[in-house]
Design an enzyme around this catalytic site. Sequence first.
Site, mmCIF file in Angstrom:
data_model
loop_
_atom_site.group_PDB
_atom_site.id
_atom_site.type_symbol
_atom_site.label_atom_id
_atom_site.label_comp_id
_atom_site.label_asym_id
_atom_site.label_seq_id
_atom_site.Cartn_x
_atom_site.Cartn_y
_atom_site.Cartn_z
ATOM 1 N N SER A 53 33.075 46.189 46.025
ATOM 2 C CA SER A 53 34.092 45.383 46.430
ATOM 3 C C SER A 53 35.055 45.652 47.027
ATOM 4 O O SER A 53 35.768 44.817 47.958
ATOM 5 C CB SER A 53 34.135 44.344 45.135
ATOM 6 O OG SER A 53 35.060 45.163 44.235
ATOM 7 N N HIS A 54 35.377 46.966 47.257
ATOM 8 C CA HIS A 54 36.698 47.535 47.800
ATOM 9 C C HIS A 54 36.306 48.697 48.682
ATOM 10 O O HIS A 54 37.174 49.390 48.951
ATOM 11 C CB HIS A 54 37.605 47.823 46.789
ATOM 12 C CG HIS A 54 38.168 46.295 46.347
ATOM 13 N ND1 HIS A 54 37.560 45.700 45.282
ATOM 14 C CD2 HIS A 54 39.226 45.802 46.601
ATOM 15 C CE1 HIS A 54 38.216 44.736 45.030
ATOM 16 N NE2 HIS A 54 39.271 44.553 45.793
ATOM 17 N N ASP A 194 34.138 40.309 44.447
ATOM 18 C CA ASP A 194 33.102 39.923 43.832
ATOM 19 C C ASP A 194 32.412 38.579 44.036
ATOM 20 O O ASP A 194 31.222 38.343 44.017
ATOM 21 C CB ASP A 194 32.733 40.680 42.292
ATOM 22 C CG ASP A 194 33.002 42.028 42.219
ATOM 23 O OD1 ASP A 194 32.142 42.527 43.063
ATOM 24 O OD2 ASP A 194 33.780 42.636 41.408
HETATM 25 P P1 NDP Z 1 35.153 45.534 36.521
HETATM 26 O O1 NDP Z 1 35.184 44.517 35.434
HETATM 27 O O2 NDP Z 1 33.953 46.120 37.124
HETATM 28 O O3 NDP Z 1 35.597 47.014 35.431
HETATM 29 C C1 NDP Z 1 36.732 46.893 34.814
HETATM 30 C C2 NDP Z 1 36.752 48.189 34.307
HETATM 31 O O4 NDP Z 1 35.961 48.615 33.012
HETATM 32 C C3 NDP Z 1 36.352 49.485 35.020
HETATM 33 O O5 NDP Z 1 37.389 50.427 34.564
HETATM 34 C C4 NDP Z 1 35.015 49.842 34.558
HETATM 35 O O6 NDP Z 1 34.521 51.257 34.603
HETATM 36 C C5 NDP Z 1 34.974 49.458 32.879
HETATM 37 N N1 NDP Z 1 33.680 48.737 32.450
HETATM 38 C C6 NDP Z 1 32.967 48.075 33.048
HETATM 39 N N2 NDP Z 1 31.642 47.937 32.244
HETATM 40 C C7 NDP Z 1 32.014 48.661 31.218
HETATM 41 C C8 NDP Z 1 31.387 48.504 29.995
HETATM 42 N N3 NDP Z 1 30.177 48.130 29.752
HETATM 43 N N4 NDP Z 1 31.930 49.716 29.170
HETATM 44 C C9 NDP Z 1 33.085 50.119 29.269
HETATM 45 N N5 NDP Z 1 33.806 50.198 30.322
HETATM 46 C C10 NDP Z 1 33.437 49.188 31.470
HETATM 47 O O7 NDP Z 1 36.305 45.623 37.479
HETATM 48 P P2 NDP Z 1 36.883 44.146 38.024
HETATM 49 O O8 NDP Z 1 35.575 43.329 38.732
HETATM 50 O O9 NDP Z 1 37.882 43.636 37.295
HETATM 51 O O10 NDP Z 1 37.999 44.916 39.348
HETATM 52 C C11 NDP Z 1 36.917 45.378 40.399
HETATM 53 C C12 NDP Z 1 38.077 46.112 41.420
HETATM 54 O O11 NDP Z 1 38.655 45.251 42.102
HETATM 55 C C13 NDP Z 1 38.970 47.102 40.726
HETATM 56 O O12 NDP Z 1 38.940 48.372 41.465
HETATM 57 C C14 NDP Z 1 40.427 46.335 41.181
HETATM 58 O O13 NDP Z 1 41.447 47.294 41.494
HETATM 59 C C15 NDP Z 1 39.898 45.594 42.486
HETATM 60 N N6 NDP Z 1 40.838 44.627 42.653
HETATM 61 C C16 NDP Z 1 41.976 44.826 43.583
HETATM 62 C C17 NDP Z 1 42.913 43.879 43.649
HETATM 63 C C18 NDP Z 1 43.896 44.156 44.625
HETATM 64 O O14 NDP Z 1 44.999 43.310 44.793
HETATM 65 N N7 NDP Z 1 43.856 45.338 45.318
HETATM 66 C C19 NDP Z 1 42.739 42.658 43.185
HETATM 67 C C20 NDP Z 1 41.696 42.436 41.994
HETATM 68 C C21 NDP Z 1 40.878 43.422 41.851
HETATM 69 P P3 NDP Z 1 33.798 51.622 35.834
HETATM 70 O O15 NDP Z 1 34.683 51.770 36.936
HETATM 71 O O16 NDP Z 1 32.999 52.905 35.556
HETATM 72 O O17 NDP Z 1 32.645 50.789 36.137
HETATM 73 O O1 PYC Z 2 39.074 41.331 44.992
HETATM 74 O O2 PYC Z 2 40.423 40.273 43.874
HETATM 75 C C1 PYC Z 2 40.051 41.135 44.801
HETATM 76 C C2 PYC Z 2 41.291 41.359 45.728
HETATM 77 C C3 PYC Z 2 42.310 40.799 45.973
HETATM 78 C C4 PYC Z 2 43.081 41.672 47.068
HETATM 79 C C5 PYC Z 2 42.336 42.852 47.209
HETATM 80 N N1 PYC Z 2 41.228 42.442 46.300
#
Ligand code: NDP
Ligand code: PYC
Length: 343
Positions: A53-54, A194
Amino acid sequence: MTTDHNSSASRTITCTDLTELLRQIFLRHGTSAEVARVLAENCAGAERDGSHSHGIFRIKGYLSSLAAGWVDGQARPKVEDAGAAFVRVDAMGGFAQPAMQAAKGLVIEKARSAGIAILAIRNSHHFAALWPDVEPFATQGLVALSVVNSMTCVVPHDAQKPLFGTNPIAFAAPRAEGPPIVFDMATSAIAHGDVQIAAREGRMLPPGMGVDRNGEPTLDPKAILEGGALLPFGGYKGSALSMMVELLSAALTGGNFSFEFDMSKAPGAQTPWTGQVIIVIHPDKGSGQVFAERSEELVRQMHGAGQQRMPGDRRYRQRERSLKEGIVVSAEDLDRLEALARA
Ligand code: NDP
Ligand code: PYC
């Protein structure tokens, strides 16, 4: 460029070549050499680790924000030494990652001498995964915690309209016998990226992720993207964490809250214009050089209790595979990237 065609629908590219391809794209679309280098490494690293997703999915949004003049790809961050344990950076309307790079040496120096250092970035655009901002500190023996706010698309708990961003929290800590412990998670039930990917692939979402334009629960990602909104994870608990992220990323840094900017004024703008905080801790000050041993013990106990998959494990496994076998990208995406690099 060393890419192999491994099937009609996908191609394989080395991480080094993908980084170079992305660097060329950023350069050709108006960034400085330093910004191109930092963003290319970040984005290729996300693709390498399976943070889809990033990774390259975001290139279109980066370029469209640059073309709109919404983000300054040539910005030169201003680093201010604000105290024994405090560094401020004005990203000058540019990207957050080059701003962090400009201040990183000073922050590490302060964390090592004071035991802790805060890096407060403002006037910055963060469009990436957050783990790349913390993991490198842990590989140097430090503990790091970062938060960044984004753009209004999450309804606070029990509220009627969106206000917060998807506001991720990332944490990294060294351990004695393995790569750093890292987690990185949106405080929304699902990251906005996502939802976009699910919409593109025509997939429905699990329950509890978001609401439509009438505030009704929906599984349809398009209904969330077209006038609907996301929910925080874990009800009022995730909502409180999201509020904390807003406070630290905006009120503490001087950056925007997620609701304080209007991207519709710059057609094509996609990158959130906010702030970011990184807190770096030198753990030896607390536990006399045994932190990594203690974190290893915690991991051992978690494994013993039955949790085999640690946060970060999936990425590390994917990273190992990508570095050995190359990064598999759809032929269509790679063709598009190559065209952008020539554009
Ligand atoms: P996920 O829900 O996929 O994962 C969150 C964390 O939980 C990760 O560290 C992941 O490890 C871990 N994890 C997932 N499944 C398990 C499991 N079954 N057991 C143990 N640990 C687990 O991430 P999000 O969807 O919440 O976020 C996705 C990305 O989006 C992130 O990188 C976030 O920084 C980015 N994002 C960026 C934003 C921005 O403003 N720049 C805004 C919002 C999100 P692993 O990595 O190994 O899967
Ligand atoms: O996936 O929520 C997101 C996000 C917001 C800004 C960058 N990524």
